[in-house]
Design a protein around this motif. Structure first.
Motif, short mmCIF file in Angstrom:
data_model
loop_
_atom_site.label_atom_id
_atom_site.label_comp_id
_atom_site.label_asym_id
_atom_site.label_seq_id
_atom_site.Cartn_x
_atom_site.Cartn_y
_atom_site.Cartn_z
N ILE A 152 14.15 -1.76 1.01
CA ILE A 152 14.28 -0.68 -0.11
C ILE A 152 13.34 0.23 -0.57
CG2 ILE A 152 15.47 -0.52 -2.52
CD1 ILE A 152 16.86 -3.08 -1.86
N THR A 153 12.20 -0.45 -1.03
CA THR A 153 11.21 0.09 -1.50
C THR A 153 10.40 1.15 -0.43
OG1 THR A 153 10.53 -1.24 -3.14
CG2 THR A 153 8.55 0.16 -2.48
N HIS A 154 10.12 0.46 0.86
CA HIS A 154 9.50 1.13 1.81
C HIS A 154 10.43 1.99 2.45
CE1 HIS A 154 5.69 -0.38 1.02
NE2 HIS A 154 5.82 -1.68 1.22
N LEU A 155 11.67 1.59 2.86
CA LEU A 155 12.53 2.28 3.50
C LEU A 155 13.07 3.83 2.72
CD1 LEU A 155 14.17 2.23 6.16
CD2 LEU A 155 16.18 1.82 4.46
N LEU A 156 13.04 3.72 1.21
CA LEU A 156 13.55 4.90 0.58
C LEU A 156 12.05 5.70 0.59
CD1 LEU A 156 15.50 3.42 -2.31
CD2 LEU A 156 16.27 4.65 -0.26
N GLU A 157 11.20 5.29 0.82
CA GLU A 157 9.92 6.11 1.05
C GLU A 157 9.82 6.69 2.28
OE1 GLU A 157 6.65 3.50 0.97
OE2 GLU A 157 6.84 2.97 -1.28
N GLY A 158 10.56 6.11 3.17
CA GLY A 158 10.66 7.03 4.46
C GLY A 158 11.73 8.12 4.12
N GLN A 172 2.06 5.36 -3.96
CA GLN A 172 1.60 4.84 -2.50
C GLN A 172 0.79 5.51 -1.74
OE1 GLN A 172 2.26 1.97 -1.37
NE2 GLN A 172 3.85 1.00 -2.11
N PRO A 173 -0.21 5.12 -0.98
CA PRO A 173 -1.12 5.73 -0.03
C PRO A 173 -0.55 5.96 1.25
CG PRO A 173 -1.79 3.47 -0.12
CD PRO A 173 -0.75 3.66 -1.05
N HIS A 174 0.81 5.38 1.33
CA HIS A 174 1.33 5.47 2.68
C HIS A 174 1.84 6.61 3.29
CE1 HIS A 174 2.91 0.97 1.75
NE2 HIS A 174 1.69 0.81 2.28
N TYR A 175 2.07 7.58 2.09
CA TYR A 175 2.46 8.93 2.52
C TYR A 175 1.37 9.51 3.43
CZ TYR A 175 6.35 7.80 -0.78
OH TYR A 175 7.28 7.38 -1.20
N TYR A 176 -0.09 9.19 3.04
CA TYR A 176 -0.95 9.73 3.91
C TYR A 176 -1.29 9.02 5.20
CZ TYR A 176 -1.71 11.79 -0.65
OH TYR A 176 -1.35 12.58 -1.84
N THR A 184 8.54 1.84 8.80
CA THR A 184 8.11 0.68 10.02
C THR A 184 8.14 -0.48 9.22
OG1 THR A 184 5.70 0.81 9.83
CG2 THR A 184 6.64 2.33 11.29
N TYR A 185 8.11 -0.59 7.92
CA TYR A 185 8.38 -2.05 7.22
C TYR A 185 9.57 -2.66 7.71
CZ TYR A 185 3.88 -1.69 4.54
OH TYR A 185 2.71 -1.80 4.05
N SER A 186 10.68 -1.65 7.27
CA SER A 186 11.88 -1.92 7.75
C SER A 186 12.26 -2.61 9.08
CB SER A 186 13.11 -1.06 7.34
OG SER A 186 12.94 0.12 8.34
N ALA A 187 11.57 -1.66 10.08
CA ALA A 187 11.58 -2.18 11.49
C ALA A 187 10.88 -3.53 11.85
CB ALA A 187 10.97 -1.27 12.33
#
Length: 605
Positions: free
Chosen positions: A464-470, A520-524, A531-534
């Motif tokens: 959810i958190t990371h997938l919705l970031e995706g 999140q720094p992930h957007y950079y 990929t967390y969901s993968a």
């Protein structure tokens, strides 16, 4: 009032045992300074091969050996400064060291740009012939082939070298974002349900208050969090828009079909695999999570379930604590199924100060594992004496175990698999921990229910958190390629819509939800969040195999970890018995989450 350094420990006040041991990288800061100077002087060890790199098989092999030995030294220098600033980004000495290392790295990368440019002159036949002459080059076949696959997107050697010179500037958006969050952000202190004033920081919010059973403290922390982030939204929007513009223009310059095409290329992932992760999980998981949201609202006994309540404990009166010692002992017990070789790595991490667990002024939020080749991994967490912290640490120890094994069995150029796979070893540890705890508490319905909610926390974080970031990233890149300005208001709108589309009317959203793209720094880091969901999709299937097949499944998984980056992610994951090109394998994980929520609902009836 605003929190000050007196309400949180300074880095110099943190007990030694709660910090990582950076002397394992460099005995002293002075030793690091000497090595920083040395790597800049010793670059000739590699650049001496310029113009003759591919002259013959023996020369190519010698050059690769020199490159790996040199890069190991460079990585140690860079990682050391990164760890310093992560531990305390407010320290001007750390900031200066990071700046010096980044500048040196940009210069080094520009001088090493010739390597790929010269290898691009080779053909697949040349590589086969070289391997026949020097069989050791077989170890580097994938690395060489990966370079050749990028040939349609490479520019002239002169242009590639010029672009490499600007490497430090290209990293500026991420560095500005990280330094600003660590050094500049100040949060108003908050009050809990008893009227007590308590300190507030981003780390405290993300690791503690967001999960608090105290609704007053949780919501007050969210308001403090929101108020501070609101002040930075235009600055961070400009910073992030600069990052996205850089990526879009780079994709066009390198003749990719789109920025998404370029970012997936570096992961060895097809657009179909990427779209499957985003679409299958969002569509399949939303109905399950809306049922969970309704249950949570009922059990929290609140008039409305707000966005800031979603990570609150389902049973607020039951939140068992755990000390660091108890938590690490539990992790070791849970991972015994992985066998003695793996468990010994985890013991080293726990006992030999691989882990930084303090909460201090200037420390970066979140958790990560950095694994410099030729040294042991380093883990950052913020320990909060709760079981969620235990799951987070188990996750990061999964990264440590993975890269320790890959580093032991592969050369430097072969250790790193695609980011599409990277989160599988870490999330598997979380699933094994949950399984162990469930077995320990078979006769305690309330504890079992609590464990399920912790396991759901893992899926929430990754699915959810990371997938919705995706999903947010997918929207942003589409807008950027259409030429739509990425203003703060537009970014907040897209983030809020992605959240609302998933949760529907089961959750009440305010404008603060839209600000969470700033967390999140992930957007950079390119297309990293999805990929967390993968990884969790893969680990769900592997955990099932280990439970059903035992040792053979463990051995095949350990072999996958030892393979490092020697295979493309689809082939690597197939070695673990899972085909990620098939949507039904993603659906298996979605259905499993649904079954967990079924168990929760049934337990209250």
């Amino acid at each position: 009032m605003t929190t000050t350094s007196t309400s949180r420990l300074l880095r110099t006040e943190v007990p030694k045992e709660e910090t990582w041991n950076l002397s394992d990288l460099f005995p002293t800061f002075s030793d690091w300074e000497k090595e920083l100077q040395s790597i800049q002087e010793d670059i000739d060890l590699v650049t001496n091969f310029k113009g003759k790199l591919t002259k013959d098989a023996q020369t190519l092999l010698q050059a690769i050996h020199e490159l790996e030995a040199y890069q190991q030294r460079v990585f140690h220098v860079i990682v050391y400064t990164s760890l310093l600033t992560s531990a305390d980004g407010t320290d001007p000495v750390n900031q200066s060291a990071y700046s010096k290392a980044s500048s040196a790295l940009a210069n080094i990368e520009s001088k090493l740009a010739f390597i790929e440019s010269e290898i691009l002159h080779l053909t697949n036949k040349d590589i086969n012939d070289y391997i026949a002459e020097q069989p050791e080059l077989e170890n580097y076949r994938k690395w060489l082939n990966d370079i050749l696959e990028e040939k349609p997107h490479k520019l002239s050697p002169e242009v590639e070298e010029a672009l490499a010179v600007f490497g430090e500037l290209f990293e500026a958006p991420r560095n500005i974002f990280s330094i600003s969050k660590a050094s500049d952000m100040q949060f108003e202190s908050i009050f809990n349900k008893d009227g007590e004033e308590i300190p507030m920081s981003e780390a405290l919010y993300e690791e503690n208050y967001e999960y608090s059973e105290d609704t007053v403290a949780r919501r007050n922390a969210y308001e403090s969090f929101k108020k501070t982030f609101q002040q930075y939204k235009n600055t961070y929007a400009t910073t992030y828009a600069t990052e996205v513009t850089k990526q879009v223009k780079t994709a066009k310059l390198r003749n990719y079909n789109s920025v998404t095409d370029m970012l997936l290329s570096s992961q060895d992932v097809s657009e179909k695999m990427y779209e499957n992760q985003l679409n299958v999980i969002q569509k399949g998981l939303a109905p399950h999570m809306r049922r969970y949201a309704k249950l949570l609202k009922e059990k929290l006994d609140v008039d409305e379930l707000r966005y800031c309540d979603l990570k609150a404990p389902l049973d607020p009166d039951f939140n068992p604590k755990t000390t660091y010692k108890e938590g690490t002992d539990t992790i070791l017990e849970a991972l015994e199924v992985m066998g003695p070789e793996y468990i010994e790595i985890i013991k080293q991490g726990i006992n030999n100060r691989w882990i930084d667990r303090s909460e201090n002024v200037g420390k970066a939020n979140g958790a990560f594992c950095s694994s410099p080749y030729g040294a042991h991994p380093y883990i950052m967490v913020t320990w909060s004496d709760n079981m969620r912290s235990t799951f987070i640490l188990a996750h990061e120890l999964g990264h440590a175990g993975h890269f320790y094994l890959a580093g032991k069995h592969q050369t430097l150029l072969n250790t790193r698999p695609s980011t599409y796979f990277v989160e599988a070893p870490s999330t598997l540890n979380e699933l094994l921990l949950a399984e162990h705890l469930m077995n320990q508490h078979q006769d305690d319905p309330r504890m079992k229910r609590w464990i399920i909610t912790q396991l759901l926390g893992t899926y929430y974080h990754n699915f959810i958190t990371h997938l919705l970031e995706g999903e947010f990233q997918r929207r942003v890149y589409q807008l950027a390629e259409e030429g739509v300005p990425l203003t703060a208001d537009r970014l907040c709108k897209e983030k809020q819509e992605s959240l609302e589309n998933f949760w529907g009317d089961t959750v009440v959203f305010d404008e603060g939800a839209g600000l969470t793209w700033m967390r999140q720094p992930h957007y950079y880091m390119g297309l990293y969040p999805y990929t967390y969901s993968a990884g969790l999709t893969v680990s769900t299937a592997v955990a099932k195999r280990i439970k059903e097949d035992g040792q053979p499944a463990v051995e095949s998984w350990l072999n996958v970890l030892k393979s490092g980056g020697t295979k493309k992610p689809l082939d690597l994951i197939k070695d673990a018995g899972i085909d990620m090109s098939k949507p039904e394998n993603i659906q298996i994980a979605v259905d499993y989450v649904g079954s967990l929520i079924d168990q929760l609902i049934d337990s209250y009836e």
